[in-house]
Design a protein around this motif. Sequence first.
Motif, PDB file in Angstrom:
ATOM      1  N   CYS A  22      40.415  44.403  40.817  1.00  0.00           N
ATOM      2  CA  CYS A  22      40.862  44.216  42.204  1.00  0.00           C
ATOM      3  C   CYS A  22      42.082  45.076  42.520  1.00  0.00           C
ATOM      4  CB  CYS A  22      41.148  42.747  42.468  1.00  0.00           C
ATOM      5  SG  CYS A  22      42.337  42.012  41.335  1.00  0.00           S
TER       6      CYS A  22
ATOM      7  N   ALA B 213      40.633  40.388  47.787  1.00  0.00           N
ATOM      8  CA  ALA B 213      39.655  40.965  46.874  1.00  0.00           C
ATOM      9  C   ALA B 213      38.840  39.838  46.265  1.00  0.00           C
ATOM     10  CB  ALA B 213      40.338  41.764  45.780  1.00  0.00           C
TER      11      ALA B 213
ATOM     12  N   GLU C  52      35.589  43.065  42.259  1.00  0.00           N
ATOM     13  CA  GLU C  52      35.883  44.471  42.549  1.00  0.00           C
ATOM     14  C   GLU C  52      35.790  44.781  44.031  1.00  0.00           C
ATOM     15  OE1 GLU C  52      33.484  47.089  40.199  1.00  0.00           O
ATOM     16  OE2 GLU C  52      34.044  46.108  38.329  1.00  0.00           O
ATOM     17  N   THR C  53      35.304  43.846  44.823  1.00  0.00           N
ATOM     18  CA  THR C  53      35.097  44.083  46.243  1.00  0.00           C
ATOM     19  C   THR C  53      36.383  43.848  47.021  1.00  0.00           C
ATOM     20  OG1 THR C  53      32.847  43.268  45.981  1.00  0.00           O
ATOM     21  CG2 THR C  53      33.683  43.453  48.224  1.00  0.00           C
TER      22      THR C  53
END
Length: 171
Positions: free
Chosen positions: A67, A109, A112-113
Motif C-alpha cells: 500500500c 488503500a 495493493e489497490t
Amino acid sequence: MDRAQKEKMVDELGQIFDSSGVVVVAHYEGLTVAQMQDLRARMRDVGGSVRVAKNKLAKIALEGKPCASLADFLTGMTVLTYSEDPVAAAKVADAYAKDNEKFVILGGAMGETALDVDGVKAVAKMPSREELIASIVGCIGAPASNIAGAIGAPASNIASILSTIEDKAAA
C-alpha cells in the motif's frame, strides 16, 4: 522522540500496513479530544483502530509495502484508520466524515489497490464480513426450510380437506 522510539514506531506502522485489510487516511485538524475519542470508540466497536503518526515515519514504514501509494496522502495533520476487515474502517470513517466536517477523508488503500475519496466511499457501501456471513447462512438455511415446508404441507392440506368434508357432512 529518540532514534529507538522512532524505529519502534516505524516497525509498528509497518505491521499495520501489512496486516490491515483497509487503511484510510484523513485530515483531522480542528477535532477536539472528545471527538477523537468518539472516533476511536467507533473504530474499536468494529474491530478497527485509529493511529496518529508522524507523516515522515509513516512514509518510511510504507517503503516496500503493497500500500505504498498511501504516501501521497500523508501531508498535513493526518490520521490513519484501519481494520483487518476490508470494509469496517472505511464504513466508520465515511460515517464519521458525514457527522463531522472537520474529519476529511483523503484516500486509502485496500491491499495493493489505492483508493481515492470516492473509492473509500464505495468500499464503505459494501457489506461487511458479518453481513456477508449472515446472508450466506440465510441462503444455506432457506432450502432446508423450504423442504420442511413442502413435507409438512401435504399433512396440513389433508387436515383442511378433512375438516371441510366434515363441515359439509354436518350441514
